[in-house]
Design an enzyme around this catalytic site. Structure first.
Site, short mmCIF file in Angstrom:
data_model
loop_
_atom_site.label_atom_id
_atom_site.label_comp_id
_atom_site.label_asym_id
_atom_site.label_seq_id
_atom_site.Cartn_x
_atom_site.Cartn_y
_atom_site.Cartn_z
N LYS A 162 37.23 51.92 44.46
CA LYS A 162 37.16 50.54 43.96
C LYS A 162 38.58 49.98 44.01
O LYS A 162 39.51 50.60 43.49
CB LYS A 162 36.66 50.56 42.51
CG LYS A 162 36.86 49.26 41.73
CD LYS A 162 35.72 48.29 41.91
CE LYS A 162 35.86 47.01 41.10
NZ LYS A 162 35.74 47.18 39.67
N ASP A 173 28.03 44.73 36.12
CA ASP A 173 29.25 44.87 35.30
C ASP A 173 28.89 45.27 33.85
O ASP A 173 29.57 44.89 32.90
CB ASP A 173 30.08 43.58 35.30
CG ASP A 173 31.58 43.83 35.28
OD1 ASP A 173 31.99 45.00 35.14
OD2 ASP A 173 32.34 42.85 35.39
N1 ARG Z 1 35.10 42.32 35.29
C1 ARG Z 1 35.08 40.95 35.69
C2 ARG Z 1 36.45 40.35 35.54
O1 ARG Z 1 37.08 40.61 34.53
C3 ARG Z 1 34.09 40.19 34.89
C4 ARG Z 1 33.82 38.83 35.37
C5 ARG Z 1 32.75 38.24 34.54
N2 ARG Z 1 32.46 36.88 34.83
C6 ARG Z 1 31.58 36.49 35.69
N3 ARG Z 1 31.35 35.23 35.78
N4 ARG Z 1 30.96 37.30 36.46
O2 ARG Z 1 36.89 39.63 36.35
#
Ligand code: ARG
Length: 445
Positions: free
Chosen positions: A221, A354
């Site tokens: 990753k 996520d």
């Molecule tokens: N892990 C990601 C980051 O911190 C989460 C993003 C969450 N927001 C979204 N709209 N998907 O960038």
């Protein structure tokens, strides 16, 4: 060399004695007949009615119309003839180490690293109970996910199959660095992250990828752009250069690993795709050219489009800093709109949420949004089954219900092709032929 050969002959001796005196042919694995009233096997977008899955040990050995299978008297039967049966779901973007009620950065100082391990045990079980029998865990402390995979595979506690990454590889001060701490505090809290997660310049990137592979990761990753849940950076800003991304992709591929890039920003997405990275995670600010490039390269989009609800809803109550909530307002809505454009254009989609940003076990809440933003229910389910298996390089063992695959089987009590939200309430979970959830009371003792 000498030590190795002594060890090998010793091992052969032990194995030889172990077999000595036992039955030469192992007992045939117990056969279980799973009656599926309605089967979505994920080899097509269609349902088939009245099918029987024959399961021997941890694998499916036959899938056939009920009329063609004669079930011997007294055989073990799992009667799902009133249910909708699907392959175990796959989430290609989780963080099983994390929990969604500890956003206050002070926790990093107050809690010891052991908590991540406890979280992993609890979260793995929640994920499996929600019907997710495989996850790709993309970003944790070194090398939490590798150990988690090993412990679950060894049967130490229940959980999904884990395709493990190391820490997300980040530039100094980037999305994967722990910004906002004094240098002495950071060095104390995150000694290993420096060696296995932070890289600047192609040579360091190559070294970190190789080190991660040495310690057992299945997938790399890399954090191509800034992010939302990190201090002091911007989601739209490119962090690694094309050259660095290319080295990472080539090195991962040379070692037979896939590579996923966290990328919200328009240019970072394109450079990651051009570098040959296999999936774009988030993809929030993708433009028309990026969509075209993803189609050309066959790159998967793994867009966590449920997250926005939780980050703008609950996360603030759990100490998520205002800076990050503001960043979310800048990408959340655009991400959903751009996801719809990518779907309409025919970009390959794999399901990834996520989890860890929002509570583990709620993974299936994302199906609703995938359908709302342009996918058919069957398409969204295949993103979490057959397509996900393809992306994570496990298509020969999971993702569809066919002879030869692991018996990773779930069931729900309504038609998910009519209302995909039913997947938020999975009633039955089998992983590798073993039943982990049976709310319908269909398993025989
Ligand atoms: N892990 C990601 C980051 O911190 C989460 C993003 C969450 N927001 C979204 N709209 N998907 O960038």
């Amino acid at each position: 060399m000498r030590i190795a050969s002594v060890l090998v002959s010793g091992l052969m001796f032990v194995m030889g004695t172990a077999v000595w005196g036992q039955t030469a042919v192992p007992a045939p694995p117990a056969t279980v007949y799973v009656k599926a009233g309605h089967l979505f096997d994920a080899t097509s977008d269609k349902l088939r009615d009245n099918v029987v899955l024959v399961v021997e040990g941890e694998r499916i050995t036959r899938v056939a119309a009920a009329g063609e299978v004669s079930i011997p008297a007294g055989a073990k039967v799992v009667d799902l003839s009133k249910a909708w049966v699907l392959p175990g779901l796959i989430d290609c973007h989780t963080h099983l180490q994390a929990r969604a009620d500890r956003y206050d950065p002070i926790n990093e100082v107050r809690l010891s690293a052991f908590n991540g391990g406890f979280n992993g045990v609890v979260n793995a079980n929640k994920t499996l109970q929600a019907g997710f029998t495989t996850v790709r865990d993309v970003g944790s402390s070194p090398f939490f996910a590798v150990d988690l995979r090993k412990a679950i595979d060894a049967g130490e506690f229940p959980g999904p199959r884990v395709v493990a990454s190391g820490p997300g590889i980040s530039i100094t001060g980037g999305h994967g660095d722990m910004n906002g701490f004094a240098p002495n505090v950071q060095n104390m809290l995150y000694p290993a992250e420096k060696d296995y997660g932070i890289a600047d310049g192609p040579d360091e990137v190559r070294k970190v990828v190789r080190a991660q592979i040495k310690y057992g990761v299945d997938v790399i990753k890399i954090l191509a752009t800034g992010g939302v849940l990190s201090a002091g950076d911007k989601p739209g800003a490119e962090q690694f250069t094309y050259e660095e991304l290319k080295v990472a992709a080539d090195e991962a591929h040379r070692a037979g690993r896939k590579i996923a890039a966290h990328a919200h920003g328009t240019e970072g997405i394109k450079d990651a795709v051009r570098a040959g990275i296999d999936s774009i995670e988030h993809g929030s600010l993708i433009d028309a050219e990026g969509i075209e490039l993803m189609k050309q390269h066959g790159t998967y989009l793994v867009a966590d489009i449920y997250n926005d609800d939780y980050i703008l809803g609950k996360a603030g109550d759990f100490g998520l800093p205002k800076e990050m909530i503001e960043k979310e307002r800048g990408v959340g809505k655009l991400q959903r709109e751009n996801f719809a454009k990518a779907v309409a254009a025919g970009v390959k989609i794999a399901f990834g949420t996520d989890a860890g940003v929002y509570p583990h076990g709620d993974n299936a809440k994302q199906f609703h949004y995938m359908v709302k933003f342009g996918m058919t229910p069957a398409g969204a389910i295949r993103a979490a089954t057959s397509s996900a298996a393809d992306l994570i390089d496990r298509a020969s063992s999971v993702g569809t219900l066919e002879a030869g695959k692991f018996a990773d089987v779930i069931a729900v009590t309504a038609n998910p092709l009519e209302s995909v939200e039913v997947l938020e309430h999975v009633s039955f979970v089998m992983k590798g032929g073993k039943i982990y959830k049976d709310e319908l009371g269909v398993a025989q003792p």
